[in-house]
Every structure is written in C-alpha cells, then in structure tokens.
Scaffold this active site. Structure first.
Site, mmCIF file in Angstrom:
data_model
loop_
_atom_site.group_PDB
_atom_site.id
_atom_site.type_symbol
_atom_site.label_atom_id
_atom_site.label_comp_id
_atom_site.label_asym_id
_atom_site.label_seq_id
_atom_site.Cartn_x
_atom_site.Cartn_y
_atom_site.Cartn_z
ATOM 1 N N ARG A 20 1.126 -0.736 0.187
ATOM 2 C CA ARG A 20 -0.092 -0.533 0.116
ATOM 3 C C ARG A 20 0.783 1.453 -0.186
ATOM 4 O O ARG A 20 1.667 1.048 0.322
ATOM 5 C CB ARG A 20 -1.184 0.032 1.048
ATOM 6 C CG ARG A 20 -1.630 -1.038 1.079
ATOM 7 C CD ARG A 20 -2.733 -0.893 2.382
ATOM 8 N NE ARG A 20 -4.226 0.042 2.226
ATOM 9 C CZ ARG A 20 -4.569 0.501 3.012
ATOM 10 N NH1 ARG A 20 -4.434 0.541 4.389
ATOM 11 N NH2 ARG A 20 -5.593 1.470 2.364
ATOM 12 N N ASP A 58 -1.998 9.060 7.934
ATOM 13 C CA ASP A 58 -1.034 8.062 7.593
ATOM 14 C C ASP A 58 -0.068 7.931 6.945
ATOM 15 O O ASP A 58 1.410 7.577 7.248
ATOM 16 C CB ASP A 58 -2.121 7.356 6.238
ATOM 17 C CG ASP A 58 -3.198 6.866 6.073
ATOM 18 O OD1 ASP A 58 -4.048 7.100 7.489
ATOM 19 O OD2 ASP A 58 -2.169 5.287 7.193
#
Lengths: 335, 335
Positions: A93, A238
């Site tokens: 990811r 994130d």
C-alpha cells in the site's frame, strides 16, 4: 508484551514462525484470527485491509520481513528473490509511510540472521505499544489544555485504536486517556465510507472499552461540528509531510474545514514514525486510488446501477494551516 | 403534460382517483410503480422516502389532498376528520417547506368541491415541470457566466432530477441543460449516505440520460473539490430561509466549505416555492432526525455492532455567506 486489552491483544502476533492477525474485514460480526504463513498471504491481507491502520502496517511490515526469511529458508530462495519478496511487502500500500519504513528498517538486519530479524521485528511491535500509550497521554494533556477538563464530546474518523496500531491506539488512545481521567462525555464517530471502519471497527472497539459513542454518516460530521455537538476533533495520520500537511483516511479534510469554521481544535495524533521529512508537502504524498466497487456497493450489496464508475480516493490531505496541533509520543507540533 | 422523459414521466401521477408513484426505495434494481389509494399509504410512502425530493413532496402533498377528498367520499368522513387527515400529510416530513405549502394551498380549494381540488392539484404538477425547465436553463446560464463554457466538471449531492421534482429537476436539471449546450464534461455525484440517493437514484437517472458520471463517497467530495477535480458545485434545497441560509440533504454543508476554500462556485438551484420568507434563518428550520438504523445499516445489512446508536440528521444548513448564488425559475439571488 501484554497490554490488558483482552481480545484486542490479538490484533497482530508472531507464533511458531508465522504471523497471526485478527481479520478486520470480518468485524464486528465475527472475530476470526488468521494464520499468515507466506508473503503472498501477507500482501493479500494488507491489500484487502485484513490488517490496516498506519502504525499496525508498520508492525505487519516488520513481522513480514521475518516471515519472508522463514519462507526463504523453507523454499530455498536466493537473496535476490528474498529482496524482491520483501519489496512486495513494502509496496503493498502506498500512502502510509510506516509500512515501507519498518520493512526497510528490519531488512537492514538481514545480515545478522533470522533470529536477529525476528527479535528486531518483535521489538517494533513492543515499541508501537509503548509509543501508543505515551502519545495517548500527551494528546489528552493537549485536549484538556485546549478545551478544559470537559467532560468533552470528541469527534473522530476511521479507526485509530488497538486494531489500527496495537496498545491504546492513536486518536482512540487519546480518547481512552481522556476517559480514564474523567474528561470524556462521549465520542462521535464517522462511519467512514467506503469500508466503514468507523461503524465496523471503532464502534466495536469503543463498545469493548465501555465508552459511550454515536455514529454519524460522513456527510453529517461537518454539520455536527458546526452545531458544536463536538468539542474537538482528533484523528490519526497515514503520513505527515515535512511542512505539516497530513494524509489520512478520506473524509478527514472535511472535518478540518468544519473545525476551523466552528473554532474547534483539530488535533492529529500520530507516532513520530508517521512523520516523513523526506516528503516536502501533501502534494508529494502518493494517494491510493482503490477499486470502484468499494464505493458502488455496501458490504457486498450493490447500491448503484451495475457498471457505475467511481473515484475512490482512500486518503485525503489536510493542509497544515487547518491543523491545530500534531501530537506524537515525544512532542506537540503546531504547524 | 408529458415530458419526453420515458420512465421518468412515471415519477408521480394521478389515475382513476388515486396516486401512482415510482417506488424510489426499490431503484436502481427494480422499477416498481405503486398505487396509493389512502392517506395512510401516502404518509407511509413519504416517511419511507418512496416519494422524496422537496419539489416532488410538494406535488405529492397537492395530490394527497385530492386523494383525501376521494377517501372521505368513500368512507363518509366528516370535515373535521378530513382536515385531520390532510394535516397528517402536511406533517409527514418537517424540513422541506414545499410539502406543507402545497397541502395548504390545495386545502384552500376544498370549498369548491372535489373536481376543483383535483384540477388544482394537477396544476401544481404541471407547474412543477414547467418551473424545473426554467430554473434549469437559468442555472446553466449562471454556471457558464461563472465558469466559462467548459466543458465543466460539475459536482452534485443527493438526487435532484426528475425523481426529486419531475421534469428536468433542479440541480440535475442545470446539469442536463449544460449537457444540451455542450458545456458539460462529466458529473461527480456524492453517494449521499445514509440512504444513498446519489448511488441509487442520481447514477441511475444520469445513466438514463446518457450523461457521464462518477460516484464518490461523501467524505471524498470536499477533497475532490480541493483538487479542482470539480469546477462547480450545484445542489438543490429543501428550504431556503429569508436570510439565504439553505437547508439541504446532509453532507451539503461540507461541499460548501470546500468550494469556498477552493474558490469554486457553490450554486443552489431551487424553485421559488422552496424559499420560506417566514423562516428568518437556518437556525429556525426544523431538521429531521431519522432512525439510527439508517446509519448503522444499509438495505438490511448491519454494519455496526448490534445496538450501536447514531445521530442521523437528514439535513444540514449551509450559511448564506458560503452560497455563491441561489437560482430559481425567476431570478438569481446572491445572498
């Protein structure tokens, strides 16, 4: 290192040379623990969000290197193959910096052998737990400083508790620390479409912790803030760019806009490992674009006409000027 | 009065003394036309959003008075009972001003007899179609004036086409008029949780019209605007207060915040009948709070743990200062 969290301690583990993990796609209706024994299985688990949350992805990446070493021994990989498999984990990811960072850190231990790799990976896990506790307490200090001792109505987005990062979590850890100090009224949690981490995971985790909470549709979050039904917004991250821009789960930006207009603090709670000094600003953060079907359906039920297209950004960027403060385990940054 | 819309002409009708209506809860997977023969059935249809959209609720209310008169004749109601039944229709949903307004307008015709009531109610329907066409053209004029001839990427929320108000619709009517002038690139439509009017209805209606479109999760709308993937935002309204504050489907406010920051026009397209001079400001608009289950589940699929509570505001208020312009069939208002 145990944590006194009950089932939440099973979020991710290392057992007999493989990874165990709660299948977060099955919550809240089933609590399944998966046994992940190959790199293929781990990459699939990361892509499908069986394992998710920026700090937890860091731990999964670290344990993933140890897993790759075990698989290499079993299957007789050469070092080029091992490197390639480790790179697949790092790239599974793109947005959360923690995954790549921890994979690279543990890969650097490879020359010291399999046991050293496992010890280093488990240390990443223990550190994550310790860090979450420290940043939770620091975040609670900050919120009480900003808003008074309440009891506060705290608004949050996505899932940022033990499921996302072990221990207490980041934003949910701050909420837990506030509760323990008697400074929490209740939590307002966005459902967090398309994958409903708020409904499926945060509501479940708050239920486990006995914390009063209310779900809102993502579109309702900004209005609820405008009505001062929330005293503060606390979210995770994130990736934080060098200039203080924050990438976080899609929907975060709208809360920051609303908080600014309402004069409500917008606080980001994230470990130091989420701060990426090598990324100058939010414009340089790669933002994952996921499958249309996540938006066009709801838990497998197709909502839109067949074939409808979507723009499914998994993350957005909140500019630094909308962020009241970023709290880490070590400091409070005011962009 | 036909409309050249194919199936969209069946949205609501009057046939042999009762109401016919497309069941909007069954779309996009089934196109069912319901026959509504009693006030009970009509109130249920309004509450369950079988029939929805502010202008369409006005038409449903008008036809509802005619329906009540027919039922009174059949069942021998006295005038007190008839008045009470008509009031139930007016009160079925609180936010859209059109419902109550049209019910009261047609109730005023009661002394002239059943035929006059039916004629007046059907005139409300024909007027709604005519109004939608006029405001659509005026809205397209305004957007081209604000943004140039494009082709434009237009962002919208909820459902505001023929299903919401007959004819061309309000915001979706503006989009249709832009398309007919060659000034539309594509539409970005919010899915519009909790009831997914964007996914279920707007995507279906745009498909029927052959207009290119992309769905986004509601939390993604503001970010998409910040990235200038939308050139303008166009929405409908359920009630416009005297000061220009706009009540519309929950999630609208967050788009207005994002549009302001991005310097993108935020346009409200609504008939004059949506403007309520007797409501001073948004703070005076009653906002419907609906059942928790709409947020905790979708189409019977539970997402959150059983018993999870929600704050389910069906509407929000966008303050007038965030509104670039309100377009009606008669004028452009710049609050």
């Amino acid at each position: 290192m145990s944590n006194g969290n009950g089932v939440l301690d099973d979020v991710i583990g290392w057992q007999d040379g493989h990874i165990t993990a709660i299948d977060q796609t099955a919550l809240p209706h089933r609590l399944d623990v998966l046994h992940i024994t190959t790199v293929d299985q781990l990459v699939d688990a990361i892509v499908r969000l069986v394992v998710r949350g920026a700090p937890l992805l860091g731990v999964a990446g670290a344990l993933g290197v140890a897993l790759a070493v075990r698989q290499a021994e079993r299957e007789g990989w050469d070092s080029a193959r091992l490197d390639a498999e480790i790179k697949r984990i790092a790239d599974a990811r793109p947005t959360a910096v923690n995954l790549r960072r921890e994979v690279l850190a543990i890969a650097a231990v490879l020359p010291d052998g399999a046991e050293a790799v496992e010890a280093a990976a488990l240390e990443v896990r223990d550190t994550a737990i310790d860090v979450s506790r420290r940043l939770s307490e620091r975040g609670a200090d900050l919120l009480i400083e900003e808003c008074g001792a309440g009891p506060l109505k705290v608004h949050t987005h996505c899932n940022t508790g033990a499921l996302a990062c072990l221990g207490w979590g980041t934003a949910l850890g701050v909420i837990r620390a506030l509760r323990d100090r008697g400074a929490l009224a209740h939590v307002i949690a966005d459902e967090t479409r398309p994958l409903l981490q708020g409904s499926r995971l945060t509501a479940w985790e708050l239920g486990q912790l006995g914390i009063e909470h209310y779900l809102v549709a993502d579109g309702a979050g900004p209005f609820v803030i405008s009505q001062r039904l929330s005293d503060a917004v606390v979210v995770g991250a994130d990736r934080v760019a060098a200039n203080g821009d924050v990438a976080n789960k899609i929907g975060t930006y709208s809360l920051a806009l609303a908080a600014r207009r309402a004069g409500v603090p917008f606080v980001v709670s994230a470990p130091e490992s989420t701060i990426d000094e090598s990324t100058a600003s939010g414009a340089d953060i790669p933002l994952e674009l996921r499958a249309d079907e996540e938006v066009t359906s709801f838990q497998g039920v197709l909502a839109a006409p067949e074939g409808t297209r979507a723009l499914n950004y998994a993350f957005d960027v909140t500019p630094a000027d909308l962020v009241t403060a970023i709290v880490t385990e070590n400091r409070v940054i005011r962009p």
